[in-house]
Design a protein around this motif. Structure first.
Motif, PDB file in Angstrom:
ATOM      1  N   PHE A 156       0.824  -1.210   0.000  1.00 45.27           N
ATOM      2  CA  PHE A 156       0.000   0.000   0.000  1.00 45.27           C
ATOM      3  C   PHE A 156       0.860   1.263   0.000  1.00 45.27           C
ATOM      4  CE2 PHE A 156      -2.166   3.329   2.513  1.00 45.27           C
ATOM      5  CZ  PHE A 156      -3.166   3.634   1.596  1.00 45.27           C
ATOM      6  N   LEU A 157       1.934   1.269   0.766  1.00 46.51           N
ATOM      7  CA  LEU A 157       2.812   2.438   0.790  1.00 46.51           C
ATOM      8  C   LEU A 157       3.438   2.681  -0.582  1.00 46.51           C
ATOM      9  CD1 LEU A 157       4.663   2.100   4.226  1.00 46.51           C
ATOM     10  CD2 LEU A 157       2.838   3.690   3.612  1.00 46.51           C
ATOM     11  N   GLY A 158       3.835   1.594  -1.241  1.00 50.54           N
ATOM     12  CA  GLY A 158       4.392   1.737  -2.580  1.00 50.54           C
ATOM     13  C   GLY A 158       3.370   2.295  -3.563  1.00 50.54           C
ATOM     14  N   LEU A 159       2.139   1.782  -3.477  1.00 46.73           N
ATOM     15  CA  LEU A 159       1.081   2.276  -4.357  1.00 46.73           C
ATOM     16  C   LEU A 159       0.685   3.709  -4.003  1.00 46.73           C
ATOM     17  CD1 LEU A 159      -1.208  -0.878  -4.684  1.00 46.73           C
ATOM     18  CD2 LEU A 159       0.234   0.148  -6.449  1.00 46.73           C
ATOM     19  N   SER A 160       0.800   4.076  -2.730  1.00 51.63           N
ATOM     20  CA  SER A 160       0.490   5.450  -2.325  1.00 51.63           C
ATOM     21  C   SER A 160       1.463   6.430  -2.967  1.00 51.63           C
ATOM     22  CB  SER A 160       0.548   5.582  -0.799  1.00 51.63           C
ATOM     23  OG  SER A 160      -0.449   4.795  -0.188  1.00 51.63           O
ATOM     24  N   LEU A 161       2.723   6.046  -3.022  1.00 52.06           N
ATOM     25  CA  LEU A 161       3.715   6.880  -3.703  1.00 52.06           C
ATOM     26  C   LEU A 161       3.376   7.006  -5.180  1.00 52.06           C
ATOM     27  CD1 LEU A 161       6.386   8.436  -3.686  1.00 52.06           C
ATOM     28  CD2 LEU A 161       7.574   6.251  -4.019  1.00 52.06           C
ATOM     29  N   PHE A 162       2.969   5.894  -5.776  1.00 47.96           N
ATOM     30  CA  PHE A 162       2.560   5.893  -7.182  1.00 47.96           C
ATOM     31  C   PHE A 162       1.344   6.797  -7.390  1.00 47.96           C
ATOM     32  CE2 PHE A 162       0.189   3.601 -10.661  1.00 47.96           C
ATOM     33  CZ  PHE A 162       0.993   4.059 -11.693  1.00 47.96           C
ATOM     34  N   LEU A 163       0.384   6.729  -6.461  1.00 52.58           N
ATOM     35  CA  LEU A 163      -0.798   7.593  -6.539  1.00 52.58           C
ATOM     36  C   LEU A 163      -0.407   9.062  -6.453  1.00 52.58           C
ATOM     37  CD1 LEU A 163      -3.389   5.709  -4.279  1.00 52.58           C
ATOM     38  CD2 LEU A 163      -3.474   5.982  -6.762  1.00 52.58           C
ATOM     39  N   GLY A 164       0.543   9.362  -5.586  1.00 54.44           N
ATOM     40  CA  GLY A 164       1.004  10.743  -5.465  1.00 54.44           C
ATOM     41  C   GLY A 164       1.564  11.272  -6.775  1.00 54.44           C
ATOM     42  N   ILE A 165       2.298  10.429  -7.480  1.00 53.56           N
ATOM     43  CA  ILE A 165       2.859  10.824  -8.777  1.00 53.56           C
ATOM     44  C   ILE A 165       1.739  11.069  -9.786  1.00 53.56           C
ATOM     45  CG2 ILE A 165       4.276  10.042 -10.718  1.00 53.56           C
ATOM     46  CD1 ILE A 165       5.965   8.487  -8.675  1.00 53.56           C
TER      47      ILE A 165
END
Length: 220
Positions: A156-165
């Motif tokens: 989830f943290l990895g995908l959250s970073l992706f979402l931020g981008i």
């Protein structure tokens, strides 16, 4: 972080670090994503009442998550939601094209129809798998109280970073969206590739919704 410091060395540290903090991050990411996509949809569709779920992606994502859960693959529910969102995006976009040209009206109608269709599928699964009713309802009503496993939280943290981008990319298109909200002809006259940009925005916005729903369910 202050809470982690205060509870350091106490039994409460585990609760704060492994339960409260992940829920806080999930809530922030979900709210940020829905707000960004809702604003983009309102500009792109020229409808101030448009919301992030109008194109049916949320229902498709929820159905994918529930199917995986019904098969006993609860830990893979986010993956099921992601797959459901992708398939919905492909279906809605294909239905929105008229002679190869994007049509706003067809997009909205296709999204509403797809949403109703997938919602019917969810209702059917709820009827057939009564033991999964609580899980299905938590997905339909939204669940920001999710308890992550360590592996799930890292994903989830990895995908959250992706979402931020992705959200930052949407922000960079804000000027073009403002111009497109006046008329497509004017936007094209000032050098904006309306059709190509609208397609990119649709795919990226829908991808954001799919990821969010796969973790938090349908919020709102």
């Amino acid at each position: 972080m202050i809470a982690l410091y205060l509870f350091s060395g106490n039994p409460g540290q585990n609760i704060v670090q492994n339960v409260r903090l992940p829920r806080l991050v999930l809530t922030i990411v979900t709210g940020m994503s829905l707000a960004a996509v809702g604003s983009v949809y309102q500009l792109m569709l020229g409808n101030p009442l448009a919301d992030p779920y109008i194109l049916g992606v949320s229902s498709g994502s929820a159905l994918g998550s529930i199917i995986f859960a019904s098969l006993g693959l609860i830990i893979l529910m986010p993956l099921g939601g992601f797959i459901g969102a992708l398939l919905t995006m492909v279906l809605v976009w294909r239905l929105a094209l008229k002679d190869g040209v994007f049509d706003k009206g067809r997009l909205i109608i296709a999204g509403v129809v797809a949403g109703l269709f997938f919602s019917s599928g969810i209702s059917l699964l709820m009827y057939l798998g009564k033991e999964d009713t609580v899980l299905i309802l938590s997905t339909l009503m939204g669940n920001l109280g999710r308890i992550f496993s360590h592996q799930e939280y890292q994903i989830f943290l990895g995908l959250s970073l992706f979402l931020g981008i992705l959200i930052f990319w949407l922000y960079l298109q804000s000027r073009a969206l403002d111009i497109m909200s006046t008329s497509d002809h004017y936007a094209q006259s000032v050098g904006i590739g309306v059709q190509a940009l609208r397609k990119k925005i649709f795919w990226i916005s829908s991808l954001i919704i799919g990821i969010v729903v796969s973790f938090a369910g349908i919020i709102g």
